[in-house]
Motif scaffolding. Sequence first.
Motif, PDB file in Angstrom:
ATOM      1  N   LEU A   1       0.366  -3.672  12.740  1.00 32.51           N
ATOM      2  CA  LEU A   1      -0.565  -4.229  11.758  1.00 32.51           C
ATOM      3  C   LEU A   1       0.178  -4.633  10.482  1.00 32.51           C
ATOM      4  O   LEU A   1       0.046  -5.757  10.008  1.00 32.51           O
ATOM      5  N   ILE A   2       0.907  -3.680   9.919  1.00 27.40           N
ATOM      6  CA  ILE A   2       1.570  -3.901   8.635  1.00 27.40           C
ATOM      7  C   ILE A   2       2.882  -3.132   8.615  1.00 27.40           C
ATOM      8  O   ILE A   2       2.949  -2.009   9.108  1.00 27.40           O
ATOM      9  N   ALA A   3       3.908  -3.744   8.016  1.00 26.40           N
ATOM     10  CA  ALA A   3       5.206  -3.095   7.816  1.00 26.40           C
ATOM     11  C   ALA A   3       5.498  -3.022   6.317  1.00 26.40           C
ATOM     12  O   ALA A   3       5.251  -3.987   5.587  1.00 26.40           O
ATOM     13  N   LEU A   4       6.014  -1.883   5.873  1.00 26.86           N
ATOM     14  CA  LEU A   4       6.303  -1.644   4.457  1.00 26.86           C
ATOM     15  C   LEU A   4       7.746  -1.180   4.319  1.00 26.86           C
ATOM     16  O   LEU A   4       8.180  -0.275   5.049  1.00 26.86           O
ATOM     17  N   TYR A   5       8.488  -1.754   3.354  1.00 24.21           N
ATOM     18  CA  TYR A   5       9.908  -1.456   3.245  1.00 24.21           C
ATOM     19  C   TYR A   5      10.347  -0.958   1.875  1.00 24.21           C
ATOM     20  O   TYR A   5      11.510  -0.571   1.718  1.00 24.21           O
ATOM     21  N   LYS A   6       9.438  -0.993   0.894  1.00 21.17           N
ATOM     22  CA  LYS A   6       9.827  -0.569  -0.459  1.00 21.17           C
ATOM     23  C   LYS A   6       8.786   0.360  -1.054  1.00 21.17           C
ATOM     24  O   LYS A   6       7.580   0.120  -0.916  1.00 21.17           O
ATOM     25  N   ALA A   7       9.251   1.392  -1.768  1.00 24.64           N
ATOM     26  CA  ALA A   7       8.333   2.315  -2.434  1.00 24.64           C
ATOM     27  C   ALA A   7       7.432   1.543  -3.388  1.00 24.64           C
ATOM     28  O   ALA A   7       7.895   0.686  -4.144  1.00 24.64           O
ATOM     29  N   GLY A   8       6.129   1.852  -3.314  1.00 28.92           N
ATOM     30  CA  GLY A   8       5.160   1.168  -4.163  1.00 28.92           C
ATOM     31  C   GLY A   8       4.618  -0.125  -3.583  1.00 28.92           C
ATOM     32  O   GLY A   8       3.635  -0.674  -4.089  1.00 28.92           O
ATOM     33  N   GLU A   9       5.215  -0.594  -2.527  1.00 30.97           N
ATOM     34  CA  GLU A   9       4.806  -1.872  -1.931  1.00 30.97           C
ATOM     35  C   GLU A   9       3.365  -1.798  -1.444  1.00 30.97           C
ATOM     36  O   GLU A   9       2.956  -0.822  -0.830  1.00 30.97           O
TER      37      GLU A   9
END
Lengths: 113, 111
Positions: B46-54
Amino acid sequence: EAQVTQNPRYLITVTGKKLTVTCSQNMNHEYMSWYRQDPGLGLRQIYYSMNVEVTDKGDVPEGYKVSRKEKRNFPLILESPSPNQTSLYFCASSFGYSNQPQHFGDGTRLSIL
Amino acid sequence: GQQLNQSPQSMFIQEGEDVSMNCTSSSIFNTWLWYKQDPGEGPVLLIALYKAGELTSNGRLTAQFGITRKDSFLNISASIPSDVGIYFCAGLPGTGNQFYFGTGTSLTVIP
């Protein structure tokens, strides 16, 4: 169509009878892995492979073998299956480094009697 | 291996309601992913996140990478019947090459 293909989708077999679940991907992905999914435990990684001829153990490798002779194929081998290996198995692949999202196959449901 | 605590374990909601679920770990992760699994199929990203706070959206879905890097959140707005399924978080620790998965949140949407 980009996909990860597992075979068979369903298998019922008996304790001790060697079996192989095949996995093939057509996306030229370097990274491939196998997971098992059990109720209440989520997905647990069995083995993974960063590239051809490179394989590593995941969290639950006991009782399983893998090989990566070609980039597209990553078979899972159960040399002497036991009832505690009854589970739903997923193969997955991803491009490049291991932080890339994985594409999953549709699963193989194994029942070991 | 790493432990990912995903909650809630299951949710029963009325169509049109918003949904929130989260995933926490005891160690720092560099990547968070959210997947959905329909019956008889494999998980789909569904979703990919790579940075804190993103904070990233995909249609009615919004996910966030926690500031502490030890948690992630998924929100679904205005739920519809086809949102039914099991949602998994997955995280990649700072060291190592394998993703760890949460135990899943089973979502039921009542029309």
